[in-house]
Design a protein around this motif. Structure first.
Motif, PDB file in Angstrom:
ATOM      1  N   LYS A  69       0.828  -1.207   0.000  1.00 44.74           N
ATOM      2  CA  LYS A  69       0.000   0.000   0.000  1.00 44.74           C
ATOM      3  C   LYS A  69       0.867   1.264   0.000  1.00 44.74           C
ATOM      4  O   LYS A  69       0.570   2.245  -0.687  1.00 44.74           O
ATOM      5  N   LEU A  70       1.960   1.219   0.780  1.00 43.83           N
ATOM      6  CA  LEU A  70       2.849   2.363   0.830  1.00 43.83           C
ATOM      7  C   LEU A  70       3.509   2.592  -0.528  1.00 43.83           C
ATOM      8  O   LEU A  70       3.613   3.729  -1.000  1.00 43.83           O
ATOM      9  N   THR A  71       3.925   1.485  -1.157  1.00 39.60           N
ATOM     10  CA  THR A  71       4.553   1.586  -2.478  1.00 39.60           C
ATOM     11  C   THR A  71       3.578   2.153  -3.501  1.00 39.60           C
ATOM     12  O   THR A  71       3.934   3.015  -4.312  1.00 39.60           O
ATOM     13  N   ALA A  72       2.340   1.677  -3.421  1.00 38.94           N
ATOM     14  CA  ALA A  72       1.329   2.157  -4.354  1.00 38.94           C
ATOM     15  C   ALA A  72       1.038   3.636  -4.133  1.00 38.94           C
ATOM     16  O   ALA A  72       0.842   4.397  -5.090  1.00 38.94           O
ATOM     17  N   THR A  73       1.032   4.051  -2.874  1.00 42.47           N
ATOM     18  CA  THR A  73       0.792   5.465  -2.569  1.00 42.47           C
ATOM     19  C   THR A  73       1.913   6.340  -3.101  1.00 42.47           C
ATOM     20  O   THR A  73       1.670   7.407  -3.667  1.00 42.47           O
ATOM     21  N   LEU A  74       3.151   5.871  -2.926  1.00 42.93           N
ATOM     22  CA  LEU A  74       4.292   6.650  -3.384  1.00 42.93           C
ATOM     23  C   LEU A  74       4.338   6.789  -4.894  1.00 42.93           C
ATOM     24  O   LEU A  74       4.978   7.701  -5.420  1.00 42.93           O
ATOM     25  N   LYS A  75       3.660   5.902  -5.596  1.00 48.71           N
ATOM     26  CA  LYS A  75       3.639   5.988  -7.059  1.00 48.71           C
ATOM     27  C   LYS A  75       2.656   7.044  -7.565  1.00 48.71           C
ATOM     28  O   LYS A  75       2.672   7.388  -8.747  1.00 48.71           O
ATOM     29  N   GLN A  76       1.804   7.545  -6.643  1.00 51.26           N
ATOM     30  CA  GLN A  76       0.859   8.582  -7.039  1.00 51.26           C
ATOM     31  C   GLN A  76       1.538   9.955  -6.935  1.00 51.26           C
ATOM     32  O   GLN A  76       2.258  10.220  -5.979  1.00 51.26           O
ATOM     33  N   PRO A  77       1.329  10.842  -7.870  1.00 53.19           N
ATOM     34  CA  PRO A  77       2.062  12.119  -7.884  1.00 53.19           C
ATOM     35  C   PRO A  77       1.511  13.156  -6.909  1.00 53.19           C
ATOM     36  O   PRO A  77       1.145  14.274  -7.287  1.00 53.19           O
ATOM     37  N   ALA A 104       8.300  14.032 -22.947  1.00 50.45           N
ATOM     38  CA  ALA A 104       8.400  13.298 -21.685  1.00 50.45           C
ATOM     39  C   ALA A 104       7.742  11.938 -21.793  1.00 50.45           C
ATOM     40  O   ALA A 104       6.609  11.809 -22.251  1.00 50.45           O
ATOM     41  N   SER A 105       8.459  10.915 -21.357  1.00 48.06           N
ATOM     42  CA  SER A 105       7.956   9.540 -21.413  1.00 48.06           C
ATOM     43  C   SER A 105       7.146   9.234 -20.162  1.00 48.06           C
ATOM     44  O   SER A 105       7.591   9.501 -19.034  1.00 48.06           O
ATOM     45  N   THR A 106       5.970   8.665 -20.346  1.00 49.34           N
ATOM     46  CA  THR A 106       5.124   8.289 -19.207  1.00 49.34           C
ATOM     47  C   THR A 106       5.838   7.305 -18.302  1.00 49.34           C
ATOM     48  O   THR A 106       5.759   7.383 -17.067  1.00 49.34           O
ATOM     49  N   GLN A 107       6.573   6.362 -18.886  1.00 46.61           N
ATOM     50  CA  GLN A 107       7.272   5.354 -18.097  1.00 46.61           C
ATOM     51  C   GLN A 107       8.338   6.003 -17.206  1.00 46.61           C
ATOM     52  O   GLN A 107       8.482   5.660 -16.038  1.00 46.61           O
ATOM     53  N   VAL A 108       9.091   6.946 -17.774  1.00 48.35           N
ATOM     54  CA  VAL A 108      10.116   7.624 -16.993  1.00 48.35           C
ATOM     55  C   VAL A 108       9.482   8.446 -15.869  1.00 48.35           C
ATOM     56  O   VAL A 108       9.948   8.441 -14.735  1.00 48.35           O
ATOM     57  N   LEU A 109       8.411   9.141 -16.191  1.00 47.81           N
ATOM     58  CA  LEU A 109       7.745   9.971 -15.184  1.00 47.81           C
ATOM     59  C   LEU A 109       7.189   9.129 -14.051  1.00 47.81           C
ATOM     60  O   LEU A 109       7.254   9.514 -12.877  1.00 47.81           O
ATOM     61  N   GLU A 110       6.649   7.978 -14.381  1.00 49.48           N
ATOM     62  CA  GLU A 110       6.127   7.079 -13.352  1.00 49.48           C
ATOM     63  C   GLU A 110       7.250   6.572 -12.463  1.00 49.48           C
ATOM     64  O   GLU A 110       7.072   6.401 -11.252  1.00 49.48           O
ATOM     65  N   THR A 111       8.424   6.361 -13.061  1.00 50.15           N
ATOM     66  CA  THR A 111       9.563   5.854 -12.298  1.00 50.15           C
ATOM     67  C   THR A 111      10.090   6.882 -11.299  1.00 50.15           C
ATOM     68  O   THR A 111      10.459   6.535 -10.170  1.00 50.15           O
TER      69      THR A 111
END
Length: 542
Positions: free
Chosen positions: A4-12, A116-123
């Motif tokens: 859950k923490l990992t998923a939260t951190l992936k949100q901008p 800007a690449s979506t994959q890079v931004l998500e990372t």
């Protein structure tokens, strides 16, 4: 839990943190100086605006990560524009700076949108979130600790008194040769002539000559004990040094209390003087004062603060504090919103925007509002006409920055880093108003008054090496008017802490011993007011 923490951190969510971080950082840098409740309003507006912008922008960009990064850059540019302008572009055209900044931001956003690449931004999103959380923790910790220190075991105003209060039954005496009116006029950050000439090339001798023609003694060797207003005024009005805070109140509130409820005023009240305050917006009203006046767009107002109401604001638990501080802070804290707007992209319109939209005509002027200065000067006449013997404290936030007047008294947008020409032009105008006020006092007084025209410290608009800037801070303008039957021999060296001992010894045949002359710098300023460095050996007598 970890997932859950990992998923939260992936949100901008860094976008919202980026919006409020500059606000909270600015607040933490000005704790005790601005109206705290306005910070909450500004944060709320920023969070709402960020959410709305994200929803609208994403309808066109259709990628949360890309939208968040582009809006984050916009937020960063918006929040830092005014501050960066002051640091690298001022005093050149603010319009040019704003235009160039918007063009550069538009180009950068276009590049991000296309490349800007979506994959890079998500990372990189989790890293951005963690960085903003870490940054936000610093101002939040400072703010919370400040609130806690102000809310635990706060003491009433009487706790700082070294002597009994003046008895209400003490009969008021009239202005006379033996009880002359006493005015303590404080032109903030007014530098003595010799250093003013050396620092900015301004010859102030015409003003000094005008004072001498009116019977003033100008003491060119006067030095302030502290290089900051609160410390300096507290020491002058209590005739003692302030190197620690014995109360669990905040340090700044302790200094403000020491200024407003001061030893000089109490002793004069005990012999029948009427104590009058013309508020500057920088310190608290005193419920023991006989006259308290403040200045609003609707005109001059009489301030009535009862001892009970005043002490409630500082000596009880948190729930009661919130009932009274929003009223009291109008008199010694500046609005946060215009301060914040000056650091943002809205700097170009902030002063006018605030005055037209947010200024309540019944509330006191901001302490740096030019109208406050003009109204205070005009109000001196009403005090001089009183039959009672008065002790009047008049703190004027000029020639202190920002520059708000030209040489003819026309209002200017607030300028905190002016050219020497603008600085000198304001000096010339405020000098004319100081003379106008002094002439009014001399003409309207029944008997020749005592006038202490004495800055709290030297000027702050000074270039040069560190040693010279340090000396400038301890070199205030100081001039004194006494009735013909009195005279004071000012010792060398002479520091401001001994001002009223000398006055009382001469006027009332008191027997005060003069304090040893000491000078203190404040390395961290108002952030840590009682971290002081003794610089007596370096600057005294220079």
């Amino acid at each position: 839990m970890f997932d859950k923490l990992t998923a939260t951190l992936k949100q901008p969510f860094y976008l919202w943190l980026l919006g409020i971080y500059p606000i909270l950082h600015l607040h933490s840098e000005n704790l005790g100086l601005v109206k705290d409740r306005e910070v909450l309003y500004v944060c709320g507006v920023m969070l709402a605006a960020t959410t709305l912008a994200l929803l609208v922008a994403n309808r066109f960009i259709r990628c949360w990560y890309k939208t968040a990064l582009m809006l984050g850059l916009c937020s960063l540019v918006f929040s830092l524009s005014g501050h960066v302008y002051v640091q690298i572009f001022n005093p050149r055209s603010l319009f040019v700076w704003t235009s160039l900044l918007l063009i550069a931001m538009a180009i950068l956003l276009l590049i991000l949108w296309r490349r800007a690449s979506t994959q890079v931004l998500e990372t990189i999103t989790p890293a951005l979130n963690l960085i903003l959380l870490a940054l936000l923790a610093i101002p939040v910790t400072n703010i919370v600790s400040s609130y806690v220190s102000r809310s635990i075991n706060l003491q009433p105003i009487a706790a700082i008194r070294n002597e009994p209060t003046a008895q209400e039954a003490t009969p008021k005496v009239h202005d006379s040769e033996s009880h002359p009116d006493i005015y303590y006029i404080i032109p903030d950050a007014y530098l003595r002539d010799s250093l003013l000439r050396e620092a900015v090339g301004f010859d102030n001798s015409a003003f000094t000559q005008a004072l001498e023609d009116r019977g003033f003694i100008v003491v060119e060797h006067a030095q302030s004990n502290y290089a900051a207003t609160l410390h300096s005024l507290a020491s002058v009005l209590n005739m003692q040094y302030f190197d620690n805070n014995p109360l669990p109140t905040s340090d700044l509130d302790f200094l403000r209390l020491s200024i407003t409820d001061n030893r000089v005023a109490r002793q004069l009240q005990q012999i029948g003087y009427t104590y009058a305050q013309l508020l500057s917006g920088f310190w608290m009203p005193n419920p023991s004062a006989d006259i308290i006046r403040d200045f609003t767009p609707d005109g001059t107002i009489e301030v009535e603060i009862s001892q009970g109401d005043f002490s409630t604001a500082i000596d009880t638990g948190l729930p009661k504090i919130w009932k009274t501080i929003p009223i009291l802070e109008n008199y010694y804290k500046q609005p946060f919103l215009p301060l914040y707007l000056e650091t943002t992209l809205f700097r170009i319109v902030s002063a006018r925007l605030y005055e037209r939209i947010f200024q309540n005509d019944a509330e006191p002027y901001d302490l740096f509002n030019p109208e406050r200065f003009l109204d205070t000067v005009a109000e001196a006449k009403s005090i001089a006409r009183l039959p009672e013997a008065t002790f009047t404290v008049i703190h004027l936030l000029k020639p202190h920055l920002p520059i708000v007047f030209d040489e003819d008294g026309e209002f200017l947008p607030a300028d905190w880093q002016p050219s020497n020409d603008k600085f000198i032009a304001q000096y010339r105008f405020v000098n004319s108003k100081f003379l106008e006020m002094i002439d009014t006092i001399l003409q309207e007084s029944r008997n020749p008054p005592v006038i202490v025209f004495q800055a709290d410290h030297g000027a702050i608009h000074i270039d040069g090496d560190k040693a010279f800037r340090g000396l400038v801070h301890f070199s205030p303008y100081a001039a004194y008017h006494l009735p013909d039957s009195y005279s004071i021999s000012f010792p060398k060296p002479f520091t401001l802490i001994n001002t009223f001992p000398l006055v009382f010894n001469e006027i009332f045949e008191a027997n005060y011993e003069l304090r040893v002359d000491r000078l203190f710098s404040l390395p961290l300023g108002y952030k840590v007011p009682f971290e002081q460095r003794d610089v007596t050996a370096r600057f005294l007598g220079k």
